[in-house]
Design an enzyme around this catalytic site. Structure first.
Site, PDB file in Angstrom:
ATOM      1  N   CYS A  75       0.840  -1.319  -0.027  1.00  0.00           N
ATOM      2  CA  CYS A  75      -0.037  -0.140  -0.089  1.00  0.00           C
ATOM      3  C   CYS A  75       0.743   1.102  -0.178  1.00  0.00           C
ATOM      4  O   CYS A  75       1.888   1.293   0.739  1.00  0.00           O
ATOM      5  CB  CYS A  75      -0.764   0.030   1.095  1.00  0.00           C
ATOM      6  SG  CYS A  75      -2.251   1.556   1.199  1.00  0.00           S
ATOM      7  N   CYS A  79       0.039   5.017   6.770  1.00  0.00           N
ATOM      8  CA  CYS A  79      -0.418   5.192   7.932  1.00  0.00           C
ATOM      9  C   CYS A  79       0.380   4.701   9.095  1.00  0.00           C
ATOM     10  O   CYS A  79       0.942   3.295   9.060  1.00  0.00           O
ATOM     11  CB  CYS A  79      -1.745   4.150   8.076  1.00  0.00           C
ATOM     12  SG  CYS A  79      -2.863   4.755   6.678  1.00  0.00           S
ATOM     13  N   CYS A  82       0.235   0.472  10.420  1.00  0.00           N
ATOM     14  CA  CYS A  82      -0.104  -0.447   9.295  1.00  0.00           C
ATOM     15  C   CYS A  82       1.214  -1.287   8.821  1.00  0.00           C
ATOM     16  O   CYS A  82       2.014  -0.662   8.183  1.00  0.00           O
ATOM     17  CB  CYS A  82      -0.842   0.069   7.991  1.00  0.00           C
ATOM     18  SG  CYS A  82      -1.610  -0.797   6.824  1.00  0.00           S
ATOM     19  N   CYS A 119     -15.795 -10.479   5.720  1.00  0.00           N
ATOM     20  CA  CYS A 119     -15.335  -9.188   5.643  1.00  0.00           C
ATOM     21  C   CYS A 119     -13.748  -9.299   4.667  1.00  0.00           C
ATOM     22  O   CYS A 119     -12.862 -10.215   5.064  1.00  0.00           O
ATOM     23  CB  CYS A 119     -14.941  -8.277   6.578  1.00  0.00           C
ATOM     24  SG  CYS A 119     -16.236  -7.987   7.911  1.00  0.00           S
ATOM     25  N   CYS A 150     -18.706  -7.729   3.654  1.00  0.00           N
ATOM     26  CA  CYS A 150     -18.326  -6.274   4.070  1.00  0.00           C
ATOM     27  C   CYS A 150     -17.071  -6.268   3.136  1.00  0.00           C
ATOM     28  O   CYS A 150     -16.289  -7.263   2.750  1.00  0.00           O
ATOM     29  CB  CYS A 150     -17.976  -5.972   5.378  1.00  0.00           C
ATOM     30  SG  CYS A 150     -17.115  -4.492   5.913  1.00  0.00           S
ATOM     31  N   CYS A 210     -19.543   0.594   8.016  1.00  0.00           N
ATOM     32  CA  CYS A 210     -18.909  -0.022   9.223  1.00  0.00           C
ATOM     33  C   CYS A 210     -17.654   1.100   9.517  1.00  0.00           C
ATOM     34  O   CYS A 210     -16.736   1.105   8.450  1.00  0.00           O
ATOM     35  CB  CYS A 210     -18.216  -1.348   8.865  1.00  0.00           C
ATOM     36  SG  CYS A 210     -17.010  -2.232  10.015  1.00  0.00           S
ATOM     37  N   ARG A 282     -17.780  -3.764  17.807  1.00  0.00           N
ATOM     38  CA  ARG A 282     -16.970  -4.696  17.595  1.00  0.00           C
ATOM     39  C   ARG A 282     -15.714  -4.599  18.248  1.00  0.00           C
ATOM     40  O   ARG A 282     -14.988  -3.470  17.969  1.00  0.00           O
ATOM     41  CB  ARG A 282     -16.752  -5.164  16.020  1.00  0.00           C
ATOM     42  CG  ARG A 282     -15.946  -6.252  15.822  1.00  0.00           C
ATOM     43  CD  ARG A 282     -15.832  -6.526  14.311  1.00  0.00           C
ATOM     44  NE  ARG A 282     -17.187  -6.914  13.668  1.00  0.00           N
ATOM     45  CZ  ARG A 282     -17.658  -6.013  12.658  1.00  0.00           C
ATOM     46  NH1 ARG A 282     -16.834  -5.345  12.009  1.00  0.00           N
ATOM     47  NH2 ARG A 282     -18.775  -6.504  12.153  1.00  0.00           N
TER      48      ARG A 282
END
Length: 348
Positions: A75, A79, A82, A119, A150, A210, A282
């Site tokens: 990616c 972030c 991550c 998901c 999801c 979500c 969650r």
């Protein structure tokens, strides 16, 4: 959205009691009002959260969701939490999008283990239209198994959100991560407004949202309050709110962050429940480090969903057997989710 509103009053803190549906958010929630909730004595806060929870959800109802990384690593975002960022040396290798047969096998295994929502996460900054076409095929295959679907694919354009809806997607995940004032300390390759824009595209397409965040990233208490205020003031607030405790992965900029105090994590769950009474709250990343006792307190505080399975994207998670034992110990039911507002079993 400003975080410098007037101090909370007792009436402001109690606004949640009049909430009737996700479309009627119990706000606006000022940061000060959320902070006042967080600052309550823990047992008082738990009592209030459990009271709200039982007013809106059946007792003991826990949704089981499984998360699969269908496209891992590489990616271009930075972030700080991550391990899939291309610029961090975390040992995560970039991989192509999984083939439909492999995703379908994973979804069937999740269903066989008791999951009701599947998901799919892909490490993109923003998918291309050709990526949306491929993911749409995955969505159709998983829907064919009778699972809720999801996806979390990064930033979306409006037409991409509509395409995912047409493919049968139920939920789209796009977390706010933290309060807007702290966001620049976590990621600089996109703006907070980019996240809000994607959420609006998802809403406009008619998909369920979500959206949650991560705590334990070095943020101050006011930033935790700011995150919850942002989520609770979305119109409507998300149907699903994942709360993550940072998994400190070596090689990421936040690897040396001070872990969040477990009781502070419980407080955040409780306040998410109070401010968003009809959302699925969650327990997400970091659950493996919480231990059984803290997880039990989180369920008491109003959590009614967990990510289920031994891996969350590329980080560890309690295995299925451990979760089944814990739910059995607590007398909780990991089963097909009930609708919010349904009368608790054995209650008027």
């Amino acid at each position: 959205m400003s975080s410098t509103l007037a101090p909370a009053t007792a009436q402001t803190v109690q606004l949640h009691r009049r909430a009737a549906a996700p479309a009627a958010a119990p706000g606006p929630w000022s940061v000060a009002a959320v902070q006042a909730l967080l600052d309550q004595p823990l047992l008082d806060l738990l009592h209030e959260a459990q009271t709200v929870h039982r007013r809106h959800w059946p007792a003991g109802d826990i949704e089981l969701a499984t998360l699969l990384s269908v496209k891992t690593g590489g990616c271009p975002e930075n972030c700080g939490y991550c391990p899939q960022a291309a610029g961090f040396d975390t040992g995560v290798r970039a991989e192509k999008l999984m083939e439909p047969d492999a995703v379908l096998r994973a979804a069937q295994a999740a269903k066989d283990a008791g999951a009701t929502r599947f998901c799919m996460g892909a490490a993109w900054r923003a998918p291309k239209d050709r990526d949306i076409e491929k993911v749409s095929a995955l969505i159709g295959a998983v829907k064919g198994l009778g699972l809720q679907t999801c996806a979390t694919l990064g930033m979306l354009e409006a037409h991409q959100a509509r395409a995912l809806r047409d493919a049968g997607l139920d939920y789209y995940n796009h977390n706010l991560d933290t309060a807007p004032e702290y966001y620049g300390d976590v990621v600089s390759t996109r703006a907070y407004q980019d996240r809000l824009d994607t959420l609006q595209h998802v809403r406009d397409a008619g998909l369920s949202v979500c959206c949650g965040g991560i705590v334990g990233m070095g943020e101050a208490p006011v930033h935790r309050a700011g995150l919850i205020a942002q989520l609770a003031n979305l119109q409507p607030y998300p149907e699903s709110v994942p709360i993550n405790s940072l998994v400190r992965v070596p090689g990421t900029p936040l690897a040396d962050s001070e872990p969040i105090d477990p009781f502070d994590f419980v407080r955040i769950i409780a306040v998410a429940r109070i401010t968003m009474p009809r959302a699925r709250v969650r327990l997400s990343a970091g659950r493996q480090q919480l231990g059984e006792a803290v997880q039990a307190l989180c369920f008491l505080a109003g959590a009614n969903s967990i990510f289920y399975g031994d891996k969350l994207l590329v980080t560890g998670n309690p295995d299925v057997d451990a979760d089944q034992r814990l739910l059995a110990k607590l007398g909780l039911n990991g089963q097909r989710p009930s609708a919010p507002g349904a009368a608790p079993a054995g209650r008027a």
